[in-house]
Enzyme design. Structure first.
Site, PDB file in Angstrom:
ATOM      1  N   SER A  40       0.766  -1.237  -0.092  1.00 11.43           N
ATOM      2  CA  SER A  40      -0.226   0.052  -0.105  1.00 11.43           C
ATOM      3  C   SER A  40       0.983   1.220  -0.021  1.00 11.43           C
ATOM      4  O   SER A  40       0.374   2.332  -0.196  1.00 11.43           O
ATOM      5  CB  SER A  40      -0.755  -0.163   1.196  1.00 11.43           C
ATOM      6  N   ASP A 343      -4.062   8.303   7.958  1.00 13.90           N
ATOM      7  CA  ASP A 343      -5.260   7.244   8.505  1.00 13.90           C
ATOM      8  C   ASP A 343      -4.890   6.522   9.759  1.00 13.90           C
ATOM      9  O   ASP A 343      -5.560   5.656   9.978  1.00 13.90           O
ATOM     10  CB  ASP A 343      -5.885   6.303   7.507  1.00 13.90           C
ATOM     11  N   HIS A 346      -1.088   4.810   7.273  1.00 12.06           N
ATOM     12  CA  HIS A 346      -0.323   5.387   5.957  1.00 12.06           C
ATOM     13  C   HIS A 346      -0.028   7.099   6.178  1.00 12.06           C
ATOM     14  O   HIS A 346      -0.835   7.593   7.105  1.00 12.06           O
ATOM     15  CB  HIS A 346      -1.015   5.390   4.804  1.00 12.06           C
TER      16      HIS A 346
END
Length: 379
Positions: A40, A343, A346
């Site tokens: 990610s 968040d 991240h």
């Protein structure tokens, strides 16, 4: 084994956690394409193409992408390090491999949010739930090979293409550890995974080099003890002595450092084995710590460096795994550019920009194998 509901909650959590001759003077010049494998930290839209309806819906909608203007499948409010690197090399953003009708003239992004380095079948057992995302590094490497074979007629043409390309192998491996920690494994048990994870990354890098790549970057892991998600998870069982002067968890950072140390040694061995290639280690660990230590001068709110911009729960970290960014009850801060964490797992676009600057224009790419075109400079 964890219940299905608990595992689904953690799947979302882990998702969000979720080269020329030697060191020749022109090693960074002439990069016309970037090929990226990872998770990610680098995914520019593969997971949202791969996941079935209803899975991982939050990253498909605002506030994800709010700084960019709309959601793109990136796990951030905007751009990622890979985007800033492409800009600085004078290239367009990398399109995701699973995107339809996209241009791959200047490279491809094979990274998938939530992906592991090791194949789930090789790592996970009944005490550790198998993650939903099965696009491990092995799968991404197969995509990479399939793409190159379908795009170029011969191995010679592939090698010629890779002579003018940059390949990033990672960051990946963090999710291997995340899933193990969720399986209630103690750190000394999770440490046993490190040799296999590092070997998997190095083996993939060797395959890329054998295909003809001569500019390869292998990033390490972040200091996970500084991540709001982990800080929240450990808050109830930690003592003041468990934290360092930056408010990060010592034990988790030491774990990440052990992974990085082993990976760095393996990258050094690769450089010796492939003297005609430029292979570099990207130090995500120390560059992130430098960001925290210089947060104010870099434009961040020093009081919020360990707090999620988007989330719920308030407190020191503003993170609640049951109400993560995008879920009902979670809200986003008014100025993401003043936060390091987007968040709770991240980073924000502003933090990724700072990290990209520290790594690719600073001293955290070891060795520096890139020279940037003057007309593009630093974003």
């Amino acid at each position: 084994m964890a219940s299905a509901a608990a595992f689904l909650a953690f799947s979302l959590f882990a998702l969000h956690l979720c080269c020329c001759h030697g060191q020749a003077a022109d090693a960074g010049n002439g990069v016309t394409a970037i090929y990226s494998l990872g998770d990610s930290i680098t995914d520019t839209g593969n997971l949202v193409k791969e996941a079935p309806p209803g899975m991982f819906e939050t990253i498909k909608h605002l506030p994800y992408g709010v700084t960019f203007g709309y959601p793109t499948g990136r796990c951030s409010d905007g751009l990622l390090m890979i985007d800033f690197l492409a800009q600085d090399l004078g290239l367009p953003f990398l399109n995701p491999y699973l995107g339809k009708n996209k241009s791959f003239d200047h490279g491809v992004n094979f990274a998938v949010a939530g992906a592991t380095a090791m194949d789930p079948a090789d790592q996970f057992n009944r005490s550790i739930p198998v993650p939903f995302v099965a696009n491990s590094l092995k799968v991404q490497l197969r995509w990479f090979k399939d793409f190159m074979k379908s795009s170029f007629a011969t191995d010679g043409e592939i090698r010629k293409r890779l002579q003018n390309s940059l390949v990033l192998v990672g960051e990946i491996g963090g999710n291997d550890y995340n899933y193990a920690f969720f399986g209630n494994k103690e750190i000394n048990e999770v440490e046993k995974l490190i040799p296999g994870v590092v070997r998997t990354i190095i083996d993939a890098t060797k395959e890329v080099l054998e295909m003809g790549a001569n500019r390869v970057i292998v990033p390490g892991n972040f200091p996970i003890g500084c991540v709001p998600g982990y800080l929240t998870m450990k808050a109830g069982s930690s003592e003041p002595s468990d934290y360092d002067s930056s408010g990060c968890l010592r034990e988790l950072n030491l774990f990440a450092a052990k992974h990085n140390s082993r990976l760095q040694r393996a990258v050094a061995d690769l450089k010796a084995a492939y003297p005609n290639a430029s292979v570099a280690y990207a130090d995500y660990f120390n560059s992130f710590l430098a960001l925290l230590q210089n947060a104010s001068s870099l434009g961040f709110d020093a009081a919020s460096t360990r707090k999620a911009c988007c989330g719920a729960g308030g407190g020191d970290y503003n993170f609640d795994r049951r109400r993560m960014c995008g879920a009902e009850g979670a809200t986003a801060c008014a100025e993401p550019s003043t936060y390091v964490s987007w968040d709770g797992i991240h980073m924000t676009q502003a933090a990724y920009r700072a990290m990209s600057s520290l790594i690719y224009h600073g001293r955290y790419l070891e060795p520096q194998i890139l020279n940037f075109p003057e007309k593009y400079g630093q974003t």
